[in-house]
Design a protein around this motif. Structure first.
Motif, PDB file in Angstrom:
ATOM      1  N   ASP A  22     107.857 103.288  67.618  1.00  0.00           N
ATOM      2  CA  ASP A  22     108.926 103.636  66.677  1.00  0.00           C
ATOM      3  C   ASP A  22     108.390 103.832  65.267  1.00  0.00           C
ATOM      4  N   GLY A  23     107.273 103.180  64.945  1.00  0.00           N
ATOM      5  CA  GLY A  23     106.638 103.338  63.643  1.00  0.00           C
ATOM      6  C   GLY A  23     105.165 103.022  63.742  1.00  0.00           C
ATOM      7  N   LEU A  24     104.373 103.586  62.835  1.00  0.00           N
ATOM      8  CA  LEU A  24     102.912 103.476  62.920  1.00  0.00           C
ATOM      9  C   LEU A  24     102.340 103.126  61.552  1.00  0.00           C
ATOM     10  N   ALA A  62      99.394 114.245  62.269  1.00  0.00           N
ATOM     11  CA  ALA A  62     100.288 115.407  62.340  1.00  0.00           C
ATOM     12  C   ALA A  62     101.124 115.356  63.617  1.00  0.00           C
ATOM     13  N   GLU A  63     100.501 114.930  64.719  1.00  0.00           N
ATOM     14  CA  GLU A  63     101.245 114.806  65.984  1.00  0.00           C
ATOM     15  C   GLU A  63     102.327 113.732  65.861  1.00  0.00           C
ATOM     16  N   ALA A  64     101.978 112.617  65.201  1.00  0.00           N
ATOM     17  CA  ALA A  64     102.968 111.559  65.006  1.00  0.00           C
ATOM     18  C   ALA A  64     104.143 112.067  64.177  1.00  0.00           C
ATOM     19  N   GLU A  65     103.837 112.811  63.132  1.00  0.00           N
ATOM     20  CA  GLU A  65     104.905 113.348  62.277  1.00  0.00           C
ATOM     21  C   GLU A  65     105.802 114.311  63.060  1.00  0.00           C
ATOM     22  N   ILE A  88     107.662 110.010  64.251  1.00  0.00           N
ATOM     23  CA  ILE A  88     107.209 108.622  64.089  1.00  0.00           C
ATOM     24  C   ILE A  88     106.845 108.411  62.623  1.00  0.00           C
ATOM     25  N   PRO A  89     107.548 107.557  61.894  1.00  0.00           N
ATOM     26  CA  PRO A  89     107.180 107.330  60.486  1.00  0.00           C
ATOM     27  C   PRO A  89     105.823 106.651  60.381  1.00  0.00           C
ATOM     28  N   THR A 104     107.454  97.476  55.603  1.00  0.00           N
ATOM     29  CA  THR A 104     107.577  98.872  55.151  1.00  0.00           C
ATOM     30  C   THR A 104     107.774  99.813  56.329  1.00  0.00           C
ATOM     31  N   VAL A 105     107.045  99.568  57.422  1.00  0.00           N
ATOM     32  CA  VAL A 105     107.235 100.403  58.617  1.00  0.00           C
ATOM     33  C   VAL A 105     108.675 100.278  59.116  1.00  0.00           C
ATOM     34  N   LEU A 106     109.186  99.063  59.167  1.00  0.00           N
ATOM     35  CA  LEU A 106     110.560  98.867  59.643  1.00  0.00           C
ATOM     36  C   LEU A 106     111.573  99.547  58.728  1.00  0.00           C
ATOM     37  N   ALA A 107     111.352  99.480  57.430  1.00  0.00           N
ATOM     38  CA  ALA A 107     112.250 100.162  56.495  1.00  0.00           C
ATOM     39  C   ALA A 107     112.229 101.669  56.734  1.00  0.00           C
ATOM     40  N   ALA A 108     111.036 102.212  57.001  1.00  0.00           N
ATOM     41  CA  ALA A 108     110.922 103.659  57.260  1.00  0.00           C
ATOM     42  C   ALA A 108     111.619 104.031  58.564  1.00  0.00           C
ATOM     43  N   ILE A 109     111.460 103.191  59.591  1.00  0.00           N
ATOM     44  CA  ILE A 109     112.134 103.453  60.870  1.00  0.00           C
ATOM     45  C   ILE A 109     113.643 103.517  60.662  1.00  0.00           C
TER      46      ILE A 109
END
Length: 318
Positions: A91-93, A108-111, A115-116, A281-286
């Motif tokens: 869900d986030g990286l 780029a693949e994640a984006e 995937i944030p 920060t990852v969780l906030a982005a998700i």
């Protein structure tokens, strides 16, 4: 989080998922998966980052996977880990890049998958990460350069052994230290920077060679934990006891060397806080919450005079 993303968690992530879901009482599909790819595990710094990340993941009730290559010179191994992580559709990286450019394709693949991405420790030369959680490495190393200038009275010959020349943490620390020396002691002669990959044995060999080739050498700076300890080993093996050694980071061996007078001082980050803030920060982005583009996790200079202060004791990792 999309349903398809949840269905492709790997067996490893699923194994981690079971206890978390059991603790929270939620089903597997309700639990977020945060994937962290670090620079390695071999240094206490990364183990401290993982402790902070694990604690925050447990607190938030999310699944955390934390991977890193065997050494900080294993760029190809880290890129393979990153690619495999993206394939698992977390869900986030979060990524601490060994090579700020080599990771571009996987990111780029994640984006494209939605995937944030959060960069931590080192930034990447890309606008894909929504945030970078890191020490201001240039400012921290500038502080080390200022103290080296004071230790040498503004004169003498100084060497830098950096952990790499491809990550932003490596280049920023190298350049920040050089800028500090040039600002506070323009009379100091800086030798060409050498690179030891953060490996203690390799760095010790480099340090011995530099000491042998430069008998007037007065000071050495190592840009991370492995580099600093490698320099100490090289100095000890060369029989010199009059060099000012300054480092970066604060593992047990460095702290003991400072307490014993073998190392003059070092700059420490706060890796436990870095791990905790990275997960936050990852969780906030998700969750599509607003995040700061750069989150500075701070630094401290420490030496024998302030080693036992509460402020330093909270930042070092033993």
């Amino acid at each position: 989080m999309t349903a398809s993303r949840r269905t492709v968690l790997t067996a490893a992530a699923t194994a981690l998922l079971l206890p978390a879901s059991a603790c929270t009482g939620r089903s597997r599909d309700d639990v977020l998966h945060v994937a962290i790819v670090s620079k390695g595990f071999q240094q206490q710094f990364w183990q401290a980052v993982k402790r902070g990340a694990d604690a925050e993941a447990q607190k938030q009730g999310v699944v955390l996977t934390f991977e890193g290559p065997p050494t900080e010179s294993d760029i190809e191994a880290q890129i393979t880990m990153l690619q495999n992580t993206v394939t698992r559709n977390p869900d986030g990286l979060a990524l601490a890049a060994l090579d700020s450019r080599a990771a571009a394709r996987a990111l780029a693949e994640a984006e494209q998958k939605g995937i944030p991405i959060v960069a931590f420790d080192s930034g990447v030369e890309s606008d894909l990460p929504v945030s970078t959680v890191a020490t201001d490495n240039a400012a921290a190393s500038r502080e080390a350069g200022k103290h080296m200038a004071d230790l040498l009275g503004g004169e003498g010959q100084v060497a830098v052994i950096a952990h790499d020349q491809v990550s932003l943490s490596g280049t920023d620390r190298r350049d920040g230290f050089i800028a500090g020396i040039e600002e506070f002691a323009p009379g100091i002669e800086l030798l060409p920077t050498q690179y030891g990959g953060g490996d203690q044995a390799v760095t010790a060999n480099i340090a011995r060679s530099m000491i042998t080739a430069n008998p007037d050498l007065a000071g050495m700076f190592g840009t991370n934990e492995g580099s600093a300890i490698g320099i100490l080993r090289g100095v000890q093996e060369s029989g010199r006891d009059d060099l000012a050694v300054v480092g970066f980071d604060s593992g047990r061996a460095q702290v003991e060397a400072i307490r014993d007078g073998e190392m003059s001082g070092a700059v420490t980050q706060n890796p436990v806080a870095m791990g905790r803030i990275t997960v936050q920060t990852v969780l906030a982005a998700i969750r599509d919450e607003e995040v700061e583009e750069v989150i500075d996790t701070g630094f401290l200079w420490y030496d024998a005079d302030n080693l036992d202060s509460d402020e330093v004791q909270e930042a070092i990792y033993l």
